[in-house]
Design an enzyme around this catalytic site. Structure first.
Site: not given
Ligand code: PLP
Length: 405
Positions: A205, A230, A115
């Protein structure tokens, strides 16, 4: 209905508590007694305006967000923020240092997984003439020279002087690598290497760990962002915590030569209009609010930190047992393992398929690893209970006790 549900260990979108889903169902029919469902009511209505303000207040309170930082609700997910952070922070840098040549503007990226690597790629696309500096690439330190399997030691980082941003991903969902929240651990983020400037351009992030435990040094960050899907609610909502000096006039920066910023990704537009320059993802905001209210009743991030710590300890313990027996192999170096996503291999011919079908037979789903890494990935987001974790651990232990014939 609830009885037919499985244990969803998937990496996201992920499980939500049944009580939340039942309440959300009621809200779809009748939101806050208005006689209209949440997906039908105007986002400009006084009921929704009050609701979204309450969601913001809950995040502020639960994460202890200081008044120096605004909380914005956007769309576009983590992927949208890969672009937004570059454009908004380059605009800020332009306003601060209009005299610099393009290549003198530097964006620092810490690469610890796929990511952060994807975010750095997007920065290279959007940065114009600015330089993307890789402060560290964890792959170069890995056992095979190409995997993301660890958090680098502090002496491996090289940060630039006065970069436009310093980017890291706190929890790498695919490889299962996470910075430690214990600042004395070698796997912590190296805050002490950054300048002592109180306006650090630090961007984190937090997509896959937001609200799972307190955020270390939150106040030192310029931007922290996360998608809701999430730990909080349905996909579609992106939460951005941004320090006010990073909410800049991007059009003034563009007049000085910065890349123009699309309106939907301009932090100032969202800050000026209480996150509603356009229609927000109302249902995702609604469910997120329900989850946050429940979190507060349970004890907030301190509660989840304690539960999530125990959950991951139990899974890593059985993983170590499996490694001892030569039947399992963890993907990540000890100390760098994520609390939220635990990645390992089941060794032996056909063993992985046997593991997955045995899990499925016990109502445990979502355990297949990401296609790029393979193996098994156990995701332990907030909605996974300790009892569900115990069931999984019990299954893994049974599996280890019955080696292939
Ligand atoms: N960052 C991390 C750590 C992620 O786990 C994900 C998605 O799973 C993303 C970014 C991308 O987020 P989105 O799918 O919301 O664009």
């Amino acid at each position: 209905m609830a009885e037919s549900r499985v244990m969803n260990f998937g990496a996201g979108p992920s499980a939500l508590p049944v009580s939340i889903l039942e309440e959300a169902g009621k809200g779809l029919l009748n939101f806050e007694g208005t006689g209209m469902g949440i997906a039908e009511i105007s986002h400009r209505s006084k009921e929704f305006s009050a609701y979204i303000a309450g969601v913001e207040a809950q995040i502020r309170q639960q994460l202890d967000v200081p008044p120096t930082h605004s909380i914005l609700f956007l769309q576009g997910g983590g992927t949208g923020q890969f672009s937004a952070v570059v454009l908004n922070m380059l605009a800020r840098h332009r306003l601060l240092h209009p005299e610099l040549e393009e290549e003198e503007r530097v964006l620092d990226y810490v690469l610890t997984g796929s990511w952060s690597n994807a975010a750095a790629k997007e920065a290279r696309r959007l940065a114009g003439g600015a330089t993307v500096n890789v402060a560290v690439d964890a792959r170069t330190l890995s056992s095979d020279g190409k995997s993301f399997d660890r958090i680098p030691p502090h002496d491996a980082y090289t940060f630039s002087n006065d970069p436009a941003l310093i980017y890291y991903c706190e929890n790498e969902t695919v490889s299962g690598v996470q910075f430690s929240n214990d600042e004395s651990a070698p796997e912590s983020f190296p805050f002490e290497l950054l300048s002592k400037n109180s306006l650090l351009p630090l961007v984190g992030d937090y997509s896959s760990s937001f609200m799972s435990r307190p955020i270390p040094r939150l106040a030192d960050h310029a931007i922290i962002y996360a998608g809701a899907q999430k730990n909080l609610g349905p996909a579609g909502l992106t939460i951005v915590i941004v320090r006010q000096d990073c909410i800049v006039d991007v059009d003034a920066a563009a007049k000085l030569g910065a890349v123009p910023v699309p309106t939907g990704y301009t932090y100032k537009t969202f800050a000026d209009q209480k996150s509603m320059p356009n229609t927000p993802p109302v249902f995702a905001v609604y469910v997120t609010g329900l989850v946050l209210k429940r979190n507060a009743e349970l004890g907030g991030v301190a509660y989840y930190e304690a539960v999530n710590k125990r959950k991951q300890e139990k899974v890593y313990k059985v993983l170590r047992e499996g490694e001892g027996k030569g039947l399992l192999k963890g993907h990540v170096k000890a100390g760098s393992g994520s609390w939220m996503n635990i990645v390992f291999e089941v060794l032996g011919d056909g063993a992985e398929a046997r593991f997955l079908s045995g899990a499925e037979a016990r109502g445990m789903k979502g355990l297949k690893g990401h296609r790029s890494v393979g193996g098994i990935r156990v995701s332990l987001y907030n909605a996974i209970t300790e009892e569900q974790t115990d069931s999984l651990v019990e299954y893994i232990r049974e599996f280890l006790d019955q080696p292939p014939l």
